[in-house]
Design an enzyme around this catalytic site. Structure first.
Site, PDB file in Angstrom:
ATOM      1  N   GLU A  41       0.811  -1.210   0.000  1.00 45.17           N
ATOM      2  CA  GLU A  41       0.000   0.000   0.000  1.00 45.17           C
ATOM      3  C   GLU A  41       0.849   1.268   0.000  1.00 45.17           C
ATOM      4  O   GLU A  41       0.482   2.263  -0.642  1.00 45.17           O
ATOM      5  CB  GLU A  41      -0.940  -0.003   1.211  1.00 45.17           C
ATOM      6  N   HIS A  71     -11.348  -6.444   8.392  1.00 48.76           N
ATOM      7  CA  HIS A  71     -12.070  -6.141   7.160  1.00 48.76           C
ATOM      8  C   HIS A  71     -13.362  -5.366   7.443  1.00 48.76           C
ATOM      9  O   HIS A  71     -14.309  -5.457   6.677  1.00 48.76           O
ATOM     10  CB  HIS A  71     -12.406  -7.433   6.401  1.00 48.76           C
TER      11      HIS A  71
END
Length: 357
Positions: free
Chosen positions: A92, A162
């Protein structure tokens, strides 16, 4: 779900053009052509338009080349080529860093972070590079063409890696904008505005609504202004403020409160940074009460900023303390998710408590 979200829509009457989105049904209202789309299809349509309308635009991230885990980038690589839509390594920090460089060269870089929970490795690139790029160069350079998309929030079974809602972290950073849509039509218009905005934007998408939220979305290229909140339900007794998927839950609470004689005004903030203080202030001065709700933990959540601002601006108009109905101060749970979430019943209890204060 669809009927509640449909209440949030406003019609646009302008010429239409198809942009390769998934078609569920098509209708025509005067000169406007709309399609019934879910939220991920609306995002996909916006990305098609962005790539088609600007040859300097690029879309990239983990697995976006084959459509991504939520299918938001389906068909983009096939239509626009792998030089403009491509996969990246699972890094990322590198994904956002590359996007900053691409945007600094005058391009439109649309970055996808697969889950908002994994945006933290890119935190330094966002807050220390992207947000400060223009300022530190005295406006000689900028990376305003950068847009970072990230699915956020609960999904029913995501657990603590998540399901997070990290928007408040980025609302503390001057130099970027933070945007969260509530529905397919809003998602398309706000995403196109974010991509074309001259500032870096972090665009959080409520993944719970990717397939559940369905409404009629205009086919054409349109934008919804950033930093303009919307009163989506008018009322006189209390003001409710939220964003993203939480608006549907709050709408349900408003309907139940109405059955008990309580008139609720519901506001979708849409843009959290910079946020529309004036719209919220005007509403609270009318109702005298404020309730804020979001999925993120209550401590340090963006609801605290809204509360402090309204207390400063509306202190003499308030009839009760500002109420916050938010996630708990715990890691996001798996089996205990129903206890963690700011549910309709929690919001309804807070509405009644505030009105009867």
């Amino acid at each position: 779900m669809a009927s509640l979200l449909g209440r949030f829509c406003r019609k646009l009457v302008v010429p239409s053009s198809a942009h390769g989105s998934r078609r569920v049904s098509t209708t025509s209202c005067g000169s406007e052509t709309v399609k019934s789309l879910n939220l991920y299809s609306a995002i996909n349509q916006a990305l098609h338009i962005a790539l088609e309308s600007d040859p300097r635009s690029y879309v990239f991230g983990e697995d976006v080349g084959f459509g991504g885990v939520f299918r938001c980038t389906t068909g983009l690589a096939e239509r626009f080529g792998k030089n403009r839509v491509f996969n990246t390594p699972l890094c990322e920090q590198g994904i956002v860093g590359f996007g900053i460089g691409l945007a600094a060269m005058g391009n439109r870089a649309v970055v996808e972070i697969q889950f908002a929970d994994y945006i933290y490795p890119a935190f330094d690139q966002i807050v220390n590079e992207a947000a400060k790029f223009r300022y530190r160069s005295g406006n000689q350079f900028n990376c305003g063409g950068l847009t970072i998309r990230a699915p956020y929030g609960a999904v029913g079974h995501g657990g603590h890696y998540h399901s997070q809602s990290p928007e408040a972290f980025f609302c503390h950073v001057p130099g970027i904008k933070v945007v969260i849509p509530r529905s397919p039509r809003e998602a398309k218009g706000l995403l196109l505005s974010s991509i074309r905005d001259p500032n870096p934007v972090v665009f959080f998408e409520p993944k719970w609504l990717y397939r559940q939220a369905v409404e009629e979305v205009p086919e054409h290229d349109y934008m919804i202004p950033l930093s303009e909140a919307e009163v989506i339900r008018e009322g006189n007794d209390i003001t409710l403020v939220g964003w993203g998927a939480q608006l549907t839950v709050m709408e349900q609470a408003c309907l139940d409160a109405e059955k008990e004689g309580i008139s609720c005004e519901l506001i979708d903030l849409k843009t959290l940074l910079p946020w529309d203080k004036e719209t919220v202030e005007a509403s609270v001065k009318k109702t005298g009460r404020l309730l804020i709700s979001h999925e993120a933990p209550v401590t340090g959540g963006f609801g605290a900023e809204i509360s402090a601002t309204i207390l400063e601006r509306c202190f003499l108009k308030l009839e009760a303390p500002v109420s916050r109905v938010c996630g708990l101060d715990t890691p996001f749970p798996l089996v205990f998710e129903p206890f963690y979430m700011p549910t309709k019943n929690k919001i309804l209890d807070a509405i009644k408590s505030t009105v009867n204060y």
